[in-house]
Design a protein around this motif. Structure first.
Motif, PDB file in Angstrom:
ATOM      1  N   LEU A 352       1.027  -1.198  -0.025  1.00 33.98           N
ATOM      2  CA  LEU A 352       0.164  -0.294   0.079  1.00 33.98           C
ATOM      3  C   LEU A 352       0.801   1.218   0.263  1.00 33.98           C
ATOM      4  O   LEU A 352       0.587   2.139  -0.516  1.00 33.98           O
ATOM      5  CB  LEU A 352      -0.745  -0.045   1.360  1.00 33.98           C
ATOM      6  CG  LEU A 352      -1.945  -1.257   1.159  1.00 33.98           C
ATOM      7  CD1 LEU A 352      -2.647  -1.070   2.495  1.00 33.98           C
ATOM      8  CD2 LEU A 352      -2.995  -1.006  -0.038  1.00 33.98           C
ATOM      9  N   VAL A 425      -3.629  -0.766   7.030  1.00 28.32           N
ATOM     10  CA  VAL A 425      -4.963  -0.606   6.268  1.00 28.32           C
ATOM     11  C   VAL A 425      -5.455   0.900   6.618  1.00 28.32           C
ATOM     12  O   VAL A 425      -6.015   1.598   5.820  1.00 28.32           O
ATOM     13  CB  VAL A 425      -5.907  -1.404   6.324  1.00 28.32           C
ATOM     14  CG1 VAL A 425      -7.197  -1.244   5.475  1.00 28.32           C
ATOM     15  CG2 VAL A 425      -5.196  -2.969   5.559  1.00 28.32           C
ATOM     16  N   PHE A 428      -3.368   3.795   5.283  1.00 29.86           N
ATOM     17  CA  PHE A 428      -3.722   3.743   3.952  1.00 29.86           C
ATOM     18  C   PHE A 428      -5.076   4.776   3.824  1.00 29.86           C
ATOM     19  O   PHE A 428      -4.882   5.737   3.160  1.00 29.86           O
ATOM     20  CB  PHE A 428      -3.760   2.576   3.274  1.00 29.86           C
ATOM     21  CG  PHE A 428      -4.310   2.731   2.055  1.00 29.86           C
ATOM     22  CD1 PHE A 428      -3.359   2.747   0.990  1.00 29.86           C
ATOM     23  CD2 PHE A 428      -5.435   2.379   1.465  1.00 29.86           C
ATOM     24  CE1 PHE A 428      -3.621   2.852  -0.619  1.00 29.86           C
ATOM     25  CE2 PHE A 428      -5.925   2.353   0.057  1.00 29.86           C
ATOM     26  CZ  PHE A 428      -5.165   2.624  -0.689  1.00 29.86           C
ATOM     27  N   ALA A 432      -5.201   8.360   2.307  1.00 30.29           N
ATOM     28  CA  ALA A 432      -5.910   8.654   1.004  1.00 30.29           C
ATOM     29  C   ALA A 432      -6.777  10.085   1.264  1.00 30.29           C
ATOM     30  O   ALA A 432      -7.137  10.702   0.556  1.00 30.29           O
ATOM     31  CB  ALA A 432      -6.636   7.452   0.798  1.00 30.29           C
ATOM     32  N   LEU A 433      -7.437   9.963   2.563  1.00 34.45           N
ATOM     33  CA  LEU A 433      -8.538  11.248   2.816  1.00 34.45           C
ATOM     34  C   LEU A 433      -7.871  12.363   3.095  1.00 34.45           C
ATOM     35  O   LEU A 433      -7.961  13.418   2.120  1.00 34.45           O
ATOM     36  CB  LEU A 433      -9.039  10.717   4.330  1.00 34.45           C
ATOM     37  CG  LEU A 433     -10.247   9.684   4.279  1.00 34.45           C
ATOM     38  CD1 LEU A 433     -10.848   9.776   5.486  1.00 34.45           C
ATOM     39  CD2 LEU A 433     -11.425  10.252   3.427  1.00 34.45           C
ATOM     40  N   ASN A 436      -5.468  13.617  -0.307  1.00 35.48           N
ATOM     41  CA  ASN A 436      -6.617  14.017  -1.406  1.00 35.48           C
ATOM     42  C   ASN A 436      -7.170  15.381  -0.921  1.00 35.48           C
ATOM     43  O   ASN A 436      -7.006  16.284  -1.975  1.00 35.48           O
ATOM     44  CB  ASN A 436      -7.812  13.000  -1.431  1.00 35.48           C
ATOM     45  CG  ASN A 436      -8.833  13.406  -2.211  1.00 35.48           C
ATOM     46  OD1 ASN A 436      -9.754  14.461  -1.908  1.00 35.48           O
ATOM     47  ND2 ASN A 436      -9.013  13.113  -3.412  1.00 35.48           N
ATOM     48  N   GLN A 472     -12.178  16.497   5.929  1.00 30.68           N
ATOM     49  CA  GLN A 472     -11.497  15.420   5.421  1.00 30.68           C
ATOM     50  C   GLN A 472     -10.336  15.299   6.095  1.00 30.68           C
ATOM     51  O   GLN A 472      -9.749  14.443   6.410  1.00 30.68           O
ATOM     52  CB  GLN A 472     -11.548  15.652   3.835  1.00 30.68           C
ATOM     53  CG  GLN A 472     -11.299  14.122   3.208  1.00 30.68           C
ATOM     54  CD  GLN A 472     -11.468  14.739   1.585  1.00 30.68           C
ATOM     55  OE1 GLN A 472     -12.424  15.293   1.158  1.00 30.68           O
ATOM     56  NE2 GLN A 472     -10.490  14.289   0.968  1.00 30.68           N
TER      57      GLN A 472
END
Lengths: 583, 71
Positions: A352, A425, A428, A432-433, A436, A472
């Motif tokens: 990942l 996980v 990851f 990602a949140l 982004n 976020q």
């Protein structure tokens, strides 16, 4: 994670070296915990979700987050991992283990000094602070303890490199016709790159910032110190990455059930990093006045060349794990992906991390382009980028690698594999949140490095809302912090699992071994010399131009410190007298 | 019924579902940034989480009744 074998583990074979590795990892993980806490405070503060500090302390938090994670955590993990790699791959102890303890101690003392200077910034009554951010160049000034600590820390890393070179030279005396084992090759090339790169920061700290903070000189030239910082500041990125690459190239294929696809390609990649890491730093200064556009253009083209080793790595690592998957029964064009050991947190974490590194590579190309860099410069895009690279490719790989390495260093099993899997996980997902939102917010113009990003500006969102992006970031940052806590507590509980035997691991030889590569790849002197020439070509003219335009200490400032002026006057008068006598 | 191998263990399911979640999440950004389609956040994410949860529960039930299940 480590599986049961009949091999003696690393700690069984090299107990003293294992102690050094454990100690280095311990410092790294303590700093990871503090740095992650600072990251959480920062994420919640600037998104206005929870404010427990005064905004005036934001830069103390930001500095601690950056320095503790990007310098101390990463580099302590590196020295621990590299000590393991050199000892394991050469199958021999350091020439003098006391020297090994000495550099580990120096690095620890340096870290404590720099860390104390930063954290004392929270206490108003104590006149010590170092709110200079991870980049620590002028005009921001820190307490001398911070710079002295940094200097001691870096000298410690130099000594560590010298220790590994000595061990290799001793090995070479006994094995004159052998190729350098791949892991040791990776360590040595990393350290050559580091020696070249740290020349810039050594000059910056010892000649300018430390004397300036001690009051020995009145002024420094911000442009010169920035340029010297970025001389070091970009290659340090590869100093973080190269140990992650070591794990991807040598450990990950094994965990996947296969073998490294190509040893020669791995060597080429590390040599390309030696050559190309340093002559690119000016790409961090595209908006700096005082550096001609031509020099910036050269830095940009050099930076684009750096894509080559990254793409070679993507190919080699993916080919290696595909080989592993097919050994495990995987078939089909993409069906082999499902045969990989996704339940193993060591493998999943590294995979990942590599996946998000690819995304970070794409945003890095935007940063490196002179034309589009202006769109994202100093916006939240930039931390979004490096949270994918150092914050995930490096940090997540280090955590995943720990799940594999720790049992070999302690003879104790990791406390919980399910927690470890959930942890990687979660990292990851959290990243990602968060990254982004940072990238998108950066495109909308939201600035980085401020406690109050809203000010009175109105940031028009192309889609969604700015408030949504802030939420976020807050959620992503919280998930990352929880993931860190899970990692540290899982490791802490692992100290209580019963000791047993059978954690020894071997690393299988590459499918295409070193015998397939030209011997010149192992010529360290040659690559070091070419690296120095490239750095001189990239930096001699820009640095010369800066000094010629502004002097060493800024426009209108005496070219040498007032303190030593009488000495210079005396030397000048003496030389003039000598000239008269000769005439 | 033969299961896809990533569903054979709960660990594999976790990784697979989180990957799908990340891809679904990024699709909204792509829709907004590239195509100018502003998908409202709350219904989009609630819907996505609901679909992933249903898929997860279904796969887990299937997994626990399949002879392919790994221990």
């Amino acid at each position: 994670m480590s599986t049961q074998t009949d091999q003696p583990s690393f700690v069984d074979r090299y107990p003293e070296e294992a102690a050094v590795v454990r100690r280095s990892l311990l410092v790294a993980f303590v700093m990871l915990g503090i740095g992650a806490l600072m990251g959480l405070v920062q994420a919640l503060h600037r998104t206005n979700v929870l404010r427990i500090i005064d905004s005036a302390d934001y830069y103390t938090v930001l500095t601690a987050h950056g320095v503790f994670l990007a310098i101390v955590f990463t580099i302590f993990f590196l020295v621990g991992l590299y000590q393991w790699a050199v000892t394991r791959s050469l199958d021999r102890s350091p020439v003098d283990i006391r020297f090994t303890h000495a550099w580990a101690t120096m690095m620890t003392v340096g870290s404590l000094m720099a860390g104390a200077a930063i954290l004392l910034g929270f206490i108003d009554e104590v006149p010590v602070s170092a709110d200079v951010l991870f980049t620590f160049y002028a005009p921001l000034q820190a307490h001398p303890i911070f710079y002295a600590g940094l200097a001691i820390f870096i000298v410690g890393t130099w000594m560590a490199g010298a220790d590994w070179f000595r061990t290799w030279l001793a090995w070479r005396k006994d094995n004159p016709d052998e190729r350098i084992p791949l892991q040791t090759f990776m360590v040595l090339t990393t350290m050559i790159m580091w020696y070249v790169a740290t020349l810039g920061v050594a000059v910056e700290v010892l000649v300018f910032l430390l004397p300036w903070s001690l009051g020995l000189i009145d002024s420094v030239d911000p442009l010169l110190t920035r340029t010297l910082f970025w001389f070091f500041g970009h290659p340090v990125v590869y100093f973080w990455l190269m140990p992650a690459y070591l794990l991807w190239y040598t450990v990950m294929p094994k965990i996947a059930g296969g073998r490294l696809f190509s040893d020669p390609l791995a060597r080429v990649v590390f040599i390309l990093f030696v050559l190309l890491s340093t002559p690119v730093g000016i790409h961090h200064q595209y908006v700096d006045p005082g550096i001609a556009q031509g020099f910036k253009f050269i830095a940009m083209t050099n930076t684009m060349f750096l894509l080559l080793p990254s793409l070679l790595t993507a190919f080699t690592v993916v080919a290696s794990i595909e080989h592993g998957a097919r050994q495990r029964g995987g078939t089909g064009l993409f069906g082999w992906l499902t045969a990989l050991p996704w339940r193993d947190p060591a493998f999943t974490g590294m995979a990942l991390a590599g996946l998000l590194f690819a995304a970070g590579g794409f945003s890095g190309m935007v940063n490196a382009g002179m034309n589009i860099n202006y769109l994202v410069h100093n916006t939240l895009w930039v931390p979004g980028h490096f949270h994918l690279t150092v914050g995930t490719a490096v940090a997540l790989t280090f955590m995943a690698g720990t799940y594999w390495l720790w049992p070999q260093l302690t003879n104790r099993e990791i406390y919980s594999r399910p927690i470890a899997l959930a942890q990687v996980v979660m990292w990851f997902g959290g990243m990602a949140l968060m990254s982004n939102a940072m990238h998108v917010a950066g495109l909308f113009g939201v600035p980085r490095r401020t406690a109050e990003p809203q000010y009175s500006f109105d940031f028009p969102a192309l889609f969604g809302t700015i408030g949504e992006l802030r939420l976020q970031i807050a959620v992503g940052g919280t998930l990352l912090f929880i993931s860190t806590v899970l990692f540290l507590s899982n490791l802490a509980f692992s100290l209580g699992t019963p000791k047993r035997e059978g954690f020894g691991q071997t690393i299988p030889p590459a499918l295409s071994g070193p015998e397939d590569s030209p011997a010149v790849l192992d010529n360290m002197k040659l690559w070091a010399a070419i690296a120095v020439v490239l750095v001189v070509l990239a930096y001699a003219l820009p640095l010369g131009a800066i000094i010629s335009d502004n002097g060493l200490f800024g426009v209108g400032i005496e070219p040498y410190p007032m303190l030593v002026r009488p000495l210079f006057d005396w030397a000048g008068a003496t030389l003039a007298g000598l000239a008269e006598v000769i005439a | 019924m033969t299961l896809p191998s990533f569903v054979r263990t709960r660990g594999g399911m976790l990784v697979g579902l989180v990957m799908l979640g990340a891809i679904g999440f990024e699709l909204r950004t792509v829709a907004g940034m590239l195509f100018g389609i502003d998908l409202p956040a709350a219904p989009y994410f609630i819907g996505m989480v609901a679909i992933l949860s249903i898929v997860g529960v279904y796969l887990d039930v299937t997994r626990s009744t399949s002879p392919d299940t790994a221990t």
